[in-house]
Design a protein around this motif. Sequence first.
Motif, PDB file in Angstrom:
ATOM      1  N   ALA A  29      54.300  21.740 -53.981  1.00 50.39           N
ATOM      2  CA  ALA A  29      53.194  22.115 -54.866  1.00 50.39           C
ATOM      3  C   ALA A  29      52.686  20.867 -55.572  1.00 50.39           C
ATOM      4  CB  ALA A  29      53.645  23.153 -55.888  1.00 50.39           C
ATOM      5  N   VAL A  30      51.365  20.689 -55.579  1.00 50.69           N
ATOM      6  CA  VAL A  30      50.748  19.567 -56.288  1.00 50.69           C
ATOM      7  C   VAL A  30      50.544  19.985 -57.736  1.00 50.69           C
ATOM      8  CG1 VAL A  30      48.740  18.054 -56.423  1.00 50.69           C
ATOM      9  CG2 VAL A  30      49.624  18.759 -54.192  1.00 50.69           C
ATOM     10  N   VAL A  31      50.960  19.127 -58.646  1.00 49.05           N
ATOM     11  CA  VAL A  31      50.865  19.429 -60.077  1.00 49.05           C
ATOM     12  C   VAL A  31      49.596  18.826 -60.671  1.00 49.05           C
ATOM     13  CG1 VAL A  31      52.003  19.164 -62.317  1.00 49.05           C
ATOM     14  CG2 VAL A  31      53.370  19.626 -60.262  1.00 49.05           C
ATOM     15  N   SER A  32      49.370  17.546 -60.517  1.00 49.48           N
ATOM     16  CA  SER A  32      48.203  16.773 -60.986  1.00 49.48           C
ATOM     17  C   SER A  32      48.214  16.513 -62.487  1.00 49.48           C
ATOM     18  CB  SER A  32      46.878  17.415 -60.544  1.00 49.48           C
ATOM     19  OG  SER A  32      46.565  18.526 -61.355  1.00 49.48           O
ATOM     20  N   GLN A  33      47.207  15.762 -62.949  1.00 49.19           N
ATOM     21  CA  GLN A  33      47.126  15.349 -64.352  1.00 49.19           C
ATOM     22  C   GLN A  33      46.954  16.524 -65.295  1.00 49.19           C
ATOM     23  OE1 GLN A  33      44.218  11.980 -63.936  1.00 49.19           O
ATOM     24  NE2 GLN A  33      45.379  11.215 -65.659  1.00 49.19           N
ATOM     25  N   THR A  34      46.216  17.515 -64.870  1.00 52.87           N
ATOM     26  CA  THR A  34      46.020  18.706 -65.693  1.00 52.87           C
ATOM     27  C   THR A  34      46.646  19.885 -64.956  1.00 52.87           C
ATOM     28  OG1 THR A  34      43.832  18.972 -64.710  1.00 52.87           O
ATOM     29  CG2 THR A  34      43.928  17.898 -66.850  1.00 52.87           C
ATOM     30  N   PRO A  35      47.951  20.087 -65.155  1.00 50.45           N
ATOM     31  CA  PRO A  35      48.646  21.116 -64.397  1.00 50.45           C
ATOM     32  C   PRO A  35      48.105  22.519 -64.693  1.00 50.45           C
ATOM     33  CG  PRO A  35      50.151  20.014 -65.932  1.00 50.45           C
ATOM     34  CD  PRO A  35      48.818  19.382 -66.086  1.00 50.45           C
ATOM     35  N   ASN A  36      47.919  23.274 -63.634  1.00 53.63           N
ATOM     36  CA  ASN A  36      47.497  24.656 -63.743  1.00 53.63           C
ATOM     37  C   ASN A  36      48.685  25.498 -63.279  1.00 53.63           C
ATOM     38  OD1 ASN A  36      46.525  27.272 -62.974  1.00 53.63           O
ATOM     39  ND2 ASN A  36      44.442  26.457 -63.025  1.00 53.63           N
ATOM     40  N   ILE A  37      49.377  26.068 -64.250  1.00 53.17           N
ATOM     41  CA  ILE A  37      50.615  26.798 -63.959  1.00 53.17           C
ATOM     42  C   ILE A  37      50.372  27.913 -62.951  1.00 53.17           C
ATOM     43  CG2 ILE A  37      52.483  28.198 -64.942  1.00 53.17           C
ATOM     44  CD1 ILE A  37      52.578  25.212 -65.718  1.00 53.17           C
ATOM     45  N   LYS A  38      49.283  28.646 -63.099  1.00 49.42           N
ATOM     46  CA  LYS A  38      49.010  29.742 -62.161  1.00 49.42           C
ATOM     47  C   LYS A  38      48.817  29.226 -60.736  1.00 49.42           C
ATOM     48  CE  LYS A  38      47.534  33.672 -64.816  1.00 49.42           C
ATOM     49  NZ  LYS A  38      46.583  34.748 -64.979  1.00 49.42           N
ATOM     50  N   ASN A  39      48.154  28.086 -60.588  1.00 48.53           N
ATOM     51  CA  ASN A  39      47.981  27.513 -59.243  1.00 48.53           C
ATOM     52  C   ASN A  39      49.317  27.081 -58.651  1.00 48.53           C
ATOM     53  OD1 ASN A  39      45.236  27.926 -59.234  1.00 48.53           O
ATOM     54  ND2 ASN A  39      44.718  25.798 -59.676  1.00 48.53           N
ATOM     55  N   ILE A  40      50.158  26.464 -59.471  1.00 47.69           N
ATOM     56  CA  ILE A  40      51.476  26.033 -59.003  1.00 47.69           C
ATOM     57  C   ILE A  40      52.295  27.261 -58.619  1.00 47.69           C
ATOM     58  CG2 ILE A  40      53.635  24.873 -59.661  1.00 47.69           C
ATOM     59  CD1 ILE A  40      51.856  23.181 -61.631  1.00 47.69           C
TER      60      ILE A  40
END
Length: 171
Positions: A29-40
Amino acid sequence: MGGVGKTTMAKEVGKKSTELKLFNLVVIAVVSQTPNIKNIQGRIADSLDLRFEKETEEGRAAQIWHRLQEKKKIFIILDDVWKELDLAAIGIPFGADHKGCKVLLTTRLQHVCTRMRSQTKIQLDVLSNDEAWTLFKHNAGLDDAPCHSELIDVAQKVAGECKGLPLALST
């Protein structure tokens, strides 16, 4: 540093883990600079063939947690982590809660590893000049081909501009 191969290395570790059957399940799972918990959570759920019955992050986390607890050996790769991440908020069991669940994270920031209490840290550095030149020659098809010295001079300058970053050298 971006471009040293963190993501490539993590994907390869996941691939090899699958090939060697070290884990029953490998999740990336990609987290990125602004993590979107629902996307993860969604990415993890897709890998688990899990359909959410709950809509809140907490409810989804509980469903993921429960499903992961059912699996014996799980490898979760969290790529591009920029700040401390609450694994429980996502639904990832860790430590004594699930000894069969292993988490690998990639980050540019060493303090993220420290704050998340990483057990082992592996630093990927830029390539040395010799390593960079070897990679560049290989990707440019200059390994065995006879080349004019002018072409080699230009190629070495281009390789030098890549500052030892494997991604830049390969591209």
